[in-house]
Design a protein around this motif. Structure first.
Motif, PDB file in Angstrom:
ATOM      1  N   PRO A 129      29.626  14.625 -12.792  1.00 12.44           N
ATOM      2  CA  PRO A 129      29.505  13.223 -13.208  1.00 12.44           C
ATOM      3  C   PRO A 129      30.846  12.492 -13.267  1.00 12.44           C
ATOM      4  N   ALA A 130      31.946  13.230 -13.363  1.00 11.76           N
ATOM      5  CA  ALA A 130      33.262  12.581 -13.448  1.00 11.76           C
ATOM      6  C   ALA A 130      33.585  11.798 -12.184  1.00 11.76           C
ATOM      7  N   GLY A 131      32.944  12.150 -11.067  1.00 10.56           N
ATOM      8  CA  GLY A 131      33.198  11.457  -9.808  1.00 10.56           C
ATOM      9  C   GLY A 131      32.228  10.333  -9.521  1.00 10.56           C
ATOM     10  N   ALA A 191       3.037  -2.970 -22.436  1.00  8.27           N
ATOM     11  CA  ALA A 191       3.709  -3.684 -23.519  1.00  8.27           C
ATOM     12  C   ALA A 191       3.609  -2.953 -24.856  1.00  8.27           C
ATOM     13  N   ASP A 192       2.700  -1.981 -24.972  1.00  9.07           N
ATOM     14  CA  ASP A 192       2.518  -1.307 -26.267  1.00  9.07           C
ATOM     15  C   ASP A 192       3.568  -0.233 -26.531  1.00  9.07           C
ATOM     16  N   GLY A 193       4.457  -0.008 -25.558  1.00  6.69           N
ATOM     17  CA  GLY A 193       5.547   0.942 -25.765  1.00  6.69           C
ATOM     18  C   GLY A 193       5.147   2.397 -25.755  1.00  6.69           C
ATOM     19  N   THR A 194       3.972   2.708 -25.221  1.00  5.53           N
ATOM     20  CA  THR A 194       3.497   4.092 -25.224  1.00  5.53           C
ATOM     21  C   THR A 194       4.054   4.930 -24.079  1.00  5.53           C
ATOM     22  N   ALA A 195       4.675   4.287 -23.075  1.00  8.70           N
ATOM     23  CA  ALA A 195       5.223   5.039 -21.941  1.00  8.70           C
ATOM     24  C   ALA A 195       6.436   5.848 -22.391  1.00  8.70           C
ATOM     25  N   ARG A 196       6.629   7.018 -21.753  1.00  2.78           N
ATOM     26  CA  ARG A 196       7.733   7.908 -22.115  1.00  2.78           C
ATOM     27  C   ARG A 196       9.020   7.469 -21.409  1.00  2.78           C
ATOM     28  N   PRO A 197      10.106   7.258 -22.144  1.00  6.27           N
ATOM     29  CA  PRO A 197      11.366   6.800 -21.542  1.00  6.27           C
ATOM     30  C   PRO A 197      11.967   7.854 -20.606  1.00  6.27           C
ATOM     31  N   ALA A 198      12.394   7.411 -19.443  1.00  3.65           N
ATOM     32  CA  ALA A 198      13.017   8.299 -18.465  1.00  3.65           C
ATOM     33  C   ALA A 198      14.016   7.494 -17.651  1.00  3.65           C
ATOM     34  N   SER A 199      14.840   8.180 -16.888  1.00  2.00           N
ATOM     35  CA  SER A 199      15.776   7.488 -15.998  1.00  2.00           C
ATOM     36  C   SER A 199      15.994   8.316 -14.747  1.00  2.00           C
ATOM     37  N   ILE A 200      16.424   7.649 -13.685  1.00  2.00           N
ATOM     38  CA  ILE A 200      16.744   8.320 -12.432  1.00  2.00           C
ATOM     39  C   ILE A 200      18.132   7.894 -11.985  1.00  2.00           C
ATOM     40  N   LEU A 201      18.778   8.746 -11.202  1.00  2.00           N
ATOM     41  CA  LEU A 201      20.104   8.448 -10.678  1.00  2.00           C
ATOM     42  C   LEU A 201      20.000   8.099  -9.199  1.00  2.00           C
ATOM     43  N   MET A 202      20.210   6.820  -8.885  1.00  2.00           N
ATOM     44  CA  MET A 202      20.233   6.363  -7.495  1.00  2.00           C
ATOM     45  C   MET A 202      21.694   6.403  -7.048  1.00  2.00           C
ATOM     46  N   LEU A 203      22.110   7.570  -6.557  1.00  2.00           N
ATOM     47  CA  LEU A 203      23.521   7.811  -6.269  1.00  2.00           C
ATOM     48  C   LEU A 203      23.818   7.612  -4.787  1.00  2.00           C
ATOM     49  N   PHE A 204      24.594   6.577  -4.492  1.00  2.00           N
ATOM     50  CA  PHE A 204      24.986   6.277  -3.116  1.00  2.00           C
ATOM     51  C   PHE A 204      26.426   6.725  -2.878  1.00  2.00           C
ATOM     52  N   GLY A 205      26.652   7.329  -1.717  1.00  2.00           N
ATOM     53  CA  GLY A 205      27.988   7.791  -1.370  1.00  2.00           C
ATOM     54  C   GLY A 205      28.270   7.621   0.100  1.00  2.00           C
ATOM     55  N   GLU A 206      29.286   8.316   0.569  1.00  2.00           N
ATOM     56  CA  GLU A 206      29.631   8.305   1.994  1.00  2.00           C
ATOM     57  C   GLU A 206      30.007   9.714   2.425  1.00  2.00           C
ATOM     58  N   SER A 207      29.536  10.096   3.598  1.00  2.00           N
ATOM     59  CA  SER A 207      29.941  11.346   4.235  1.00  2.00           C
ATOM     60  C   SER A 207      30.579  10.989   5.566  1.00  2.00           C
ATOM     61  N   TRP A 233      27.829   4.646  -7.655  1.00  2.00           N
ATOM     62  CA  TRP A 233      28.684   4.918  -6.496  1.00  2.00           C
ATOM     63  C   TRP A 233      29.315   6.292  -6.674  1.00  2.00           C
ATOM     64  N   TRP A 234      29.190   7.131  -5.647  1.00  2.00           N
ATOM     65  CA  TRP A 234      29.754   8.480  -5.681  1.00  2.00           C
ATOM     66  C   TRP A 234      31.205   8.397  -5.222  1.00  2.00           C
ATOM     67  N   ARG A 235      32.063   8.002  -6.144  1.00  2.00           N
ATOM     68  CA  ARG A 235      33.472   7.758  -5.829  1.00  2.00           C
ATOM     69  C   ARG A 235      34.181   9.018  -5.322  1.00  2.00           C
ATOM     70  N   GLU A 236      33.918  10.138  -5.980  1.00  2.00           N
ATOM     71  CA  GLU A 236      34.501  11.421  -5.589  1.00  2.00           C
ATOM     72  C   GLU A 236      33.388  12.441  -5.470  1.00  2.00           C
ATOM     73  N   PRO A 237      32.782  12.559  -4.275  1.00  2.00           N
ATOM     74  CA  PRO A 237      31.660  13.488  -4.098  1.00  2.00           C
ATOM     75  C   PRO A 237      32.061  14.929  -4.410  1.00  2.00           C
ATOM     76  N   SER A 238      31.156  15.632  -5.041  1.00  2.00           N
ATOM     77  CA  SER A 238      31.339  17.045  -5.358  1.00  2.00           C
ATOM     78  C   SER A 238      30.253  17.846  -4.645  1.00  2.00           C
ATOM     79  N   VAL A 295      22.485   8.578   0.467  1.00  2.00           N
ATOM     80  CA  VAL A 295      21.928   8.573  -0.880  1.00  2.00           C
ATOM     81  C   VAL A 295      21.484   9.996  -1.202  1.00  2.00           C
ATOM     82  N   LEU A 296      21.634  10.377  -2.467  1.00  2.00           N
ATOM     83  CA  LEU A 296      21.292  11.728  -2.909  1.00  2.00           C
ATOM     84  C   LEU A 296      19.815  11.798  -3.315  1.00  2.00           C
ATOM     85  N   LEU A 297      19.078  12.743  -2.708  1.00  2.00           N
ATOM     86  CA  LEU A 297      17.674  12.948  -3.031  1.00  2.00           C
ATOM     87  C   LEU A 297      17.409  14.436  -3.238  1.00  2.00           C
TER      88      LEU A 297
END
Length: 213
Positions: free
Chosen positions: A97-99, A29-45, A124-129, A51-53
């Motif tokens: 990222p456009a896809g 709660a003290d806000g000391t953690a470093r902000p980060a993000s991850i991309l959980m990208l699901f698609g179809e082959s 959602w990986w609408r247009e996989p690259s 999912v992309l890992l």
């Protein structure tokens, strides 16, 4: 936005899920953690959900050799977690990222060992690259893992860290997926109701190298 039914089932189920249902660790709660993000990208082959890992380079100082979602620190130049996740995805795997259609941002979770406050961006990986290793000093390999492989009970287990902590894991594509990534996938599968019964008594010890020691 057109999204396949299997992915809509997941997003609908987790849309209002509180952080404590996704992980036992939530940011201090003290806000000391470093902000980060991850991309959980699901698609179809070929009509097969995946999912992309990535597998992190073994030379990295933290989480060396571990399998993870593309992602990293939110830089001052980023316009929030979505922008950061898409940027990191492009830098680590070469994806366009456009896809990619961002569907939702899950509650921020905490990785205590590195003190990151991580916002999972589900997309959602609408247009996989084409994807692959862009910088070998950061990423060792890039994988599109079929969901049916992750959900196969034969590929499910738990691993015990030398610290004594036990958590879910997956053995797929000659990879061991564990830690934060495996825990988030496991909760996602459970909450959305697509999980299959698996043997939770199957527990393996992590070696010192695999555990990042």
């Amino acid at each position: 936005m057109s999204v396949p039914a299997w992915l809509r089932k997941i997003t609908d189920a987790v849309a209002d899920t509180p952080a404590e249902h996704l992980s036992v660790f939530t940011p201090p709660a003290d806000g000391t953690a470093r902000p980060a993000s991850i991309l959980m990208l699901f698609g179809e082959s070929n009509g097969r959900p995946d999912v992309l890992l990535t597998q992190r380079a073994s030379s990295l100082r933290s989480h060396a050799g571990q399998v993870s979602f593309p992602g990293g620190t939110i830089d001052p130049e980023d316009d929030g977690p979505v922008d950061a996740a898409l940027r990191e995805g492009a830098e680590e795997t070469g994806l366009d990222p456009a896809g990619v259609d961002v569907l939702l941002v899950l509650p921020t979770l905490w990785i205590p060992v590195t003190n990151y406050a991580v916002a999972p961006v589900l997309a959602w990986w609408r247009e996989p690259s084409p994807v692959g290793v862009v910088d070998a000093s950061e990423v060792e390999s890039v994988h599109r893992i079929p969901l049916d492989h992750l959900l196969d009970p034969a590929n499910r287990l738990q691993v015990r860290h030398p610290s004594g902590i036990t958590g879910p894991a997956f053995r797929v594509a000659d990879l061991l997926v564990w830690g934060f990534t495996a825990g988030l996938l496991a909760r996602l599968f459970d909450i959305s109701g697509i999980d299959k019964p698996w043997d939770r008594t199957r527990v393996e010890e992590l070696s010192g190298y695999a555990a990042g020691l």
